[in-house]
Design a protein around this motif. Structure first.
Motif, PDB file in Angstrom:
ATOM      1  N   VAL A 163     -37.536  -3.567 -17.710  1.00  0.00           N
ATOM      2  CA  VAL A 163     -38.417  -3.806 -16.573  1.00  0.00           C
ATOM      3  C   VAL A 163     -39.546  -2.779 -16.594  1.00  0.00           C
ATOM      4  O   VAL A 163     -39.491  -1.795 -17.328  1.00  0.00           O
ATOM      5  CB  VAL A 163     -37.653  -3.721 -15.227  1.00  0.00           C
ATOM      6  CG1 VAL A 163     -36.619  -4.830 -15.129  1.00  0.00           C
ATOM      7  CG2 VAL A 163     -36.985  -2.357 -15.063  1.00  0.00           C
ATOM      8  N   ALA A 164     -40.569  -3.019 -15.750  1.00  0.00           N
ATOM      9  CA  ALA A 164     -41.756  -2.167 -15.790  1.00  0.00           C
ATOM     10  C   ALA A 164     -41.886  -1.238 -14.592  1.00  0.00           C
ATOM     11  O   ALA A 164     -42.702  -0.318 -14.614  1.00  0.00           O
ATOM     12  CB  ALA A 164     -43.008  -3.046 -15.895  1.00  0.00           C
ATOM     13  N   SER A 165     -41.120  -1.461 -13.527  1.00  0.00           N
ATOM     14  CA  SER A 165     -41.304  -0.654 -12.325  1.00  0.00           C
ATOM     15  C   SER A 165     -39.961  -0.304 -11.685  1.00  0.00           C
ATOM     16  O   SER A 165     -38.933  -0.938 -11.954  1.00  0.00           O
ATOM     17  CB  SER A 165     -42.157  -1.412 -11.308  1.00  0.00           C
ATOM     18  OG  SER A 165     -41.424  -2.506 -10.772  1.00  0.00           O
ATOM     19  N   ARG A 166     -40.011   0.693 -10.810  1.00  0.00           N
ATOM     20  CA  ARG A 166     -38.815   1.105 -10.088  1.00  0.00           C
ATOM     21  C   ARG A 166     -38.294  -0.022  -9.191  1.00  0.00           C
ATOM     22  O   ARG A 166     -37.087  -0.261  -9.104  1.00  0.00           O
ATOM     23  CB  ARG A 166     -39.145   2.341  -9.234  1.00  0.00           C
ATOM     24  CG  ARG A 166     -39.482   3.560 -10.034  1.00  0.00           C
ATOM     25  CD  ARG A 166     -40.288   4.578  -9.212  1.00  0.00           C
ATOM     26  NE  ARG A 166     -39.538   5.164  -8.119  1.00  0.00           N
ATOM     27  CZ  ARG A 166     -38.978   6.364  -8.154  1.00  0.00           C
ATOM     28  NH1 ARG A 166     -39.079   7.116  -9.236  1.00  0.00           N
ATOM     29  NH2 ARG A 166     -38.329   6.838  -7.095  1.00  0.00           N
ATOM     30  N   THR A 167     -39.211  -0.722  -8.544  1.00  0.00           N
ATOM     31  CA  THR A 167     -38.833  -1.822  -7.656  1.00  0.00           C
ATOM     32  C   THR A 167     -38.120  -2.920  -8.432  1.00  0.00           C
ATOM     33  O   THR A 167     -37.088  -3.452  -8.002  1.00  0.00           O
ATOM     34  CB  THR A 167     -40.070  -2.399  -6.948  1.00  0.00           C
ATOM     35  OG1 THR A 167     -40.714  -1.361  -6.221  1.00  0.00           O
ATOM     36  CG2 THR A 167     -39.688  -3.525  -6.016  1.00  0.00           C
ATOM     37  N   GLU A 168     -38.678  -3.247  -9.595  1.00  0.00           N
ATOM     38  CA  GLU A 168     -38.071  -4.291 -10.430  1.00  0.00           C
ATOM     39  C   GLU A 168     -36.705  -3.832 -10.943  1.00  0.00           C
ATOM     40  O   GLU A 168     -35.755  -4.618 -11.006  1.00  0.00           O
ATOM     41  CB  GLU A 168     -38.998  -4.611 -11.598  1.00  0.00           C
ATOM     42  CG  GLU A 168     -38.617  -5.877 -12.347  1.00  0.00           C
ATOM     43  CD  GLU A 168     -39.577  -6.196 -13.474  1.00  0.00           C
ATOM     44  OE1 GLU A 168     -39.320  -7.187 -14.177  1.00  0.00           O
ATOM     45  OE2 GLU A 168     -40.570  -5.454 -13.662  1.00  0.00           O
ATOM     46  N   ALA A 169     -36.594  -2.551 -11.280  1.00  0.00           N
ATOM     47  CA  ALA A 169     -35.317  -2.008 -11.756  1.00  0.00           C
ATOM     48  C   ALA A 169     -34.241  -2.156 -10.680  1.00  0.00           C
ATOM     49  O   ALA A 169     -33.106  -2.560 -10.962  1.00  0.00           O
ATOM     50  CB  ALA A 169     -35.476  -0.544 -12.146  1.00  0.00           C
TER      51      ALA A 169
END
Length: 199
Positions: A175-181
């Motif tokens: 994933v590319a972001s903390r939110t997506e993680a």
């Protein structure tokens, strides 16, 4: 060919489920119901937390009944935890009484047995490198909205270390972001959620 009956103990924190399951298990000719305190129980069918306790006692004693967990917990994290602690069978509530009976028979023969939902969860995880314990801790705090500085303070590590763990988390979850993680981790059941039910 005839087989010896399998002596099973059904104990579950959901007493209604326990009573219903015991009544249904008694219909199978090869399964014999035991009562709490009976000696020589072959298989215990129980809830998640009790299953881990039984598995822990078995490990300490070097012997004991096989353990089949019947639970609502279907996350990869819960399943992996139970299996690593020595649970022999993992069934999700709703799987059907014949499936539970099959699990009892399989674990009595020394096999591990997972229902299709649990198997699918673990199969999904085979395509991903697992998170380390520290990475999971960092991700858990990220999922609650903590900034790196707060995470560092809570885990008593440096901010640079937090960033290193987070980069690894992003790579492993692809994933590319903390939110997506956090979203992916929740979907895969990698995070501990507050629970009102521990079945």
């Amino acid at each position: 060919m005839t087989h010896d009956p399998i002596k099973i103990l059904v104990e579950h924190e959901d007493l209604l489920l326990q009573a219903g399951l015991a009544a249904l298990m008694a219909r199978f000719a090869d399964l014999v119901l035991a009562h709490d305190g009976d000696a020589a129980v072959d298989v215990v069918v129980t809830d998640y937390d009790a299953g881990l306790r039984h598995a822990r006692r078995n490990a300490a004693a070097g012997a004991g009944p096989r353990v089949v967990v019947l639970t609502r917990r279907d996350s990869e994290l819960d399943i992996r935890c139970a299996l690593s602690r020595g649970v022999d069978g993992y069934m999700i509530i709703g799987c059907g009484v014949d499936s539970v009976a099959d699990a009892v028979r399989a674990v009595r023969q020394g096999l591990r047995h997972l229902d299709p939902v649990a198997t699918h969860r673990l199969a999904e995880s085979m395509f991903h490198e697992p998170l380390t314990g520290r990475e999971t801790q960092v991700l858990q705090l990220v999922a609650t909205g903590c900034a790196n500085k707060v995470i560092a303070a809570r885990l008593q590590i440096g901010i640079g270390t937090v960033k290193t763990h987070m980069r690894s988390v992003l790579d492993k979850l692809d994933v590319a972001s903390r939110t997506e993680a956090a979203a992916v981790a929740r979907r895969r059941g990698l995070l501990r959620e507050a629970r009102g039910v521990t079945a």
